[in-house]
Design a protein around this motif. Structure first.
Motif, PDB file in Angstrom:
ATOM      1  N   SER A 157     -32.015  17.222   1.129  1.00 58.12           N
ATOM      2  CA  SER A 157     -31.104  17.051   2.254  1.00 58.12           C
ATOM      3  C   SER A 157     -31.151  18.203   3.242  1.00 58.12           C
ATOM      4  N   GLU A 158     -31.534  19.393   2.795  1.00 58.03           N
ATOM      5  CA  GLU A 158     -31.560  20.541   3.689  1.00 58.03           C
ATOM      6  C   GLU A 158     -32.862  21.316   3.492  1.00 58.03           C
ATOM      7  N   VAL A 159     -33.251  22.025   4.533  1.00 58.02           N
ATOM      8  CA  VAL A 159     -34.507  22.777   4.500  1.00 58.02           C
ATOM      9  C   VAL A 159     -34.445  23.873   3.436  1.00 58.02           C
ATOM     10  N   LYS A 160     -33.269  24.478   3.256  1.00 60.54           N
ATOM     11  CA  LYS A 160     -33.136  25.586   2.311  1.00 60.54           C
ATOM     12  C   LYS A 160     -33.475  25.172   0.894  1.00 60.54           C
ATOM     13  N   SER A 161     -33.371  23.884   0.604  1.00 59.30           N
ATOM     14  CA  SER A 161     -33.699  23.386  -0.724  1.00 59.30           C
ATOM     15  C   SER A 161     -35.196  23.357  -0.975  1.00 59.30           C
ATOM     16  N   LEU A 162     -35.993  23.408   0.091  1.00 59.20           N
ATOM     17  CA  LEU A 162     -37.454  23.310  -0.015  1.00 59.20           C
ATOM     18  C   LEU A 162     -38.174  24.603   0.343  1.00 59.20           C
ATOM     19  N   ALA A 163     -37.550  25.449   1.159  1.00 57.21           N
ATOM     20  CA  ALA A 163     -38.251  26.553   1.815  1.00 57.21           C
ATOM     21  C   ALA A 163     -38.917  27.526   0.854  1.00 57.21           C
ATOM     22  N   ASN A 164     -38.364  27.728  -0.337  1.00 61.55           N
ATOM     23  CA  ASN A 164     -38.939  28.704  -1.266  1.00 61.55           C
ATOM     24  C   ASN A 164     -40.184  28.193  -1.977  1.00 61.55           C
ATOM     25  N   TRP A 165     -40.426  26.873  -1.887  1.00 63.51           N
ATOM     26  CA  TRP A 165     -41.506  26.303  -2.691  1.00 63.51           C
ATOM     27  C   TRP A 165     -42.511  25.502  -1.877  1.00 63.51           C
ATOM     28  N   VAL A 166     -42.245  25.320  -0.608  1.00 61.38           N
ATOM     29  CA  VAL A 166     -43.089  24.496   0.245  1.00 61.38           C
ATOM     30  C   VAL A 166     -43.471  25.289   1.493  1.00 61.38           C
TER      31      VAL A 166
END
Length: 509
Positions: free
Chosen positions: A158-167
């Motif tokens: 739902s949010e970019v912060k959920s992906l930013a560390n791994w993508v």
């Protein structure tokens, strides 16, 4: 309203839990995970709106061969449930349960039957399906995680912060779009083309608009928990609050600003007029500075216009969260009915109508992003009646000269037809009040001018711009927001590349 996350192509439960933890604020009422196979997994954090006791997610079909997580509200859920009950057994009163049964029956065609705001992901043992609502009111992002050995995992959240560390690259799922792992991307909705009905009188257009607005508000009162309304004292929020008050015996309204700001005074007047239970909060410069890093972190943007409007929205959502779980807002009226100043520069009526259509289509990653992030970070759900798809379609039939009307003395009145349609609801001085941006009426712009000077004094703006020459950093203020946003993330680059700019979008095309 909730937060969703998941993966397809492989399953890493540790990664999934980490992704979910970054958006836990979106769903303070519970969490759930579905590890369906070695190929896919879904996670969900819940803000309980419909069927608080029985609507936990992930949601399965009857034989558990299909599973879904969803964020948002399906306003035609009662009709869908009636139709689907002939073939399916429902285990809850949750509106989201209709989606999993509809998808089981109709696959990609299911999205066309949904009336609401939503982002959802469904899967079975062979395929993944994800979709976003027609206007992009609810967010959904995706990216590819590469854990090594040639492996690739499609991750979404739902949010970019959920992906930013791994993508490394995060992409937004466009509004009105779905993805099927078997058939690829598909578009199921576009803003209708303008088709003005010139043979109708202004009064007839106003009557049709009023009826559509009333229907849009009625839909968005669907809830098993308390509903309130933001009330800035401007035209748009005042109309929504007034229409809601006609159907809600004890409507709570909320306003924020600095002492003596125009919005505070106007909101008090509207609240007295409609008889709402009104709440207000006066914030200080010190509070803005203290909360600015958190506002930027949740907003996931450094665009100065968006940040300025996010500040009062943040404090208003925080205030509302003490009383309600659902909030109605006035977003979308300016884009539908020519409410911004720059529209007055467009002399050709056809070009104005096309610009309004383009403006609505660009809301998903600017104003709607602000509404979603600032409400969800406080655990409440924002609903936007003006962006009802039936209302949008109707707006395309109203001639542009009735939206931005030129009076006999040469003055131009923005949103004229909207004012005409709703003039009986509110005092004349509210209906015909000049347009002010949320950040201007609340006093935020004036406050920031002095407030940010100490922070800017330590920033070499020319050098900072040169170091980030790939970004259109428009001002010293925007450079500061960029710096603070970057400091909020261990890996800021994926976040920065998703940031949209209102001015750049506005001037595009």
């Amino acid at each position: 309203m909730c937060g969703i996350a998941g993966m397809w192509g492989d399953v890493d439960e540790t990664l999934l839990q980490a992704m979910l933890s970054k958006i836990a604020h979106r769903g303070p009422d519970g969490q759930g995970i579905a590890l369906e196979s070695s190929q896919g997994a879904l996670a969900h954090c819940r803000l309980a709106i419909m069927d608080p006791a029985g609507g936990d997610q992930p949601i399965y079909n009857e034989d558990r061969s299909r599973v879904l997580v969803a964020n948002g509200e399906i306003y035609n859920f009662p009709a869908l449930r009636t139709a689907l009950s002939n073939r399916h057994r429902f285990r809850s009163r949750s509106d989201s349960e209709a989606i999993v049964h509809l998808w089981e029956d109709e696959r990609s065609d299911a999205v066309r039957a949904l009336d609401g705001m939503f982002a959802f992901v469904a899967m079975d043992d062979r395929s993944l399906f994800l979709a976003r609502d027609p206007i992009g009111i609810k967010p959904l992002y995706w990216g590819i995680h590469q854990p090594g050995a040639g492996r690739e995992i499609l991750c979404f959240a739902s949010e970019v912060k959920s992906l930013a560390n791994w993508v490394d690259e995060v992409a937004e799922v466009p509004p009105g779009t779905y993805y099927d792992s078997e058939t690829g991307w598909g578009e199921y909705y576009q803003i209708p083309e303008p088709s003005p009905l010139e043979d109708l009188s202004p009064e007839e257009h106003a009557g049709r608009l009023r009826a559509a607005l009333e229907r849009a508000v009625t839909k968005r009162l669907m809830s098993d928990v308390p509903v309130g309304a933001f009330l800035s004292g401007g035209l748009d929020s005042s109309i929504i609050a007034a229409l809601a008050r006609q159907q809600v015996e004890e409507l709570h309204t909320f306003s924020v600003g600095i002492e003596g700001s125009p919005d505070i005074e106007a909101a008090r007047r509207v609240a007295r007029h409609i008889g709402s239970i009104h709440h207000e909060y006066l914030y200080t410069g010190e509070e803005v500075l203290a909360h600015l890093p958190a506002i930027l972190y949740h907003l996931e943007s450094f665009d100065q216009d968006l940040v300025r409007s996010a500040i009062p929205c943040y404090f208003c959502a925080r205030l509302a969260s003490d009383y309600v779980k659902v909030i109605l807002t006035g977003e979308g009226a300016d884009e539908l009915f020519a409410g911004y100043r720059y529209y007055k520069e467009i002399q050709d009526p056809d070009l104005l109508q096309e610009e309004l259509r383009r403006s609505v289509s660009s809301l998903h990653n600017i104003n709607l992003q602000r509404v979603d992030r600032m409400t969800m970070c406080h655990g409440i759900e924002g609903r936007v009646p003006f962006l009802d798809t039936d209302l949008i379609a109707l707006a395309q039939t109203i001639p542009p000269q009735l939206k931005l009307k030129t009076l006999a003395d040469g003055r131009q009145v923005e949103k004229w037809i909207l004012r005409l349609a709703c003039q009986d609801l509110l005092p004349d001085d509210i209906v015909w009040r000049d347009k002010e941006q949320f950040d201007e009426g609340s006093g935020t712009v004036d406050l920031l001018a002095d407030l940010l000077q100490p922070l800017l004094a330590g920033l070499d703006v020319p050098a900072y711009r040169a170091a980030h020459a790939d970004l259109p950093l428009r001002s010293a203020e925007e450079c500061l927001y960029h710096k603070l946003l970057a400091e909020a993330f261990p890996r800021p680059e994926p976040v920065m590349r998703t940031v949209a700019h209102w001015t750049a979008d506005r001037l595009a095309g």
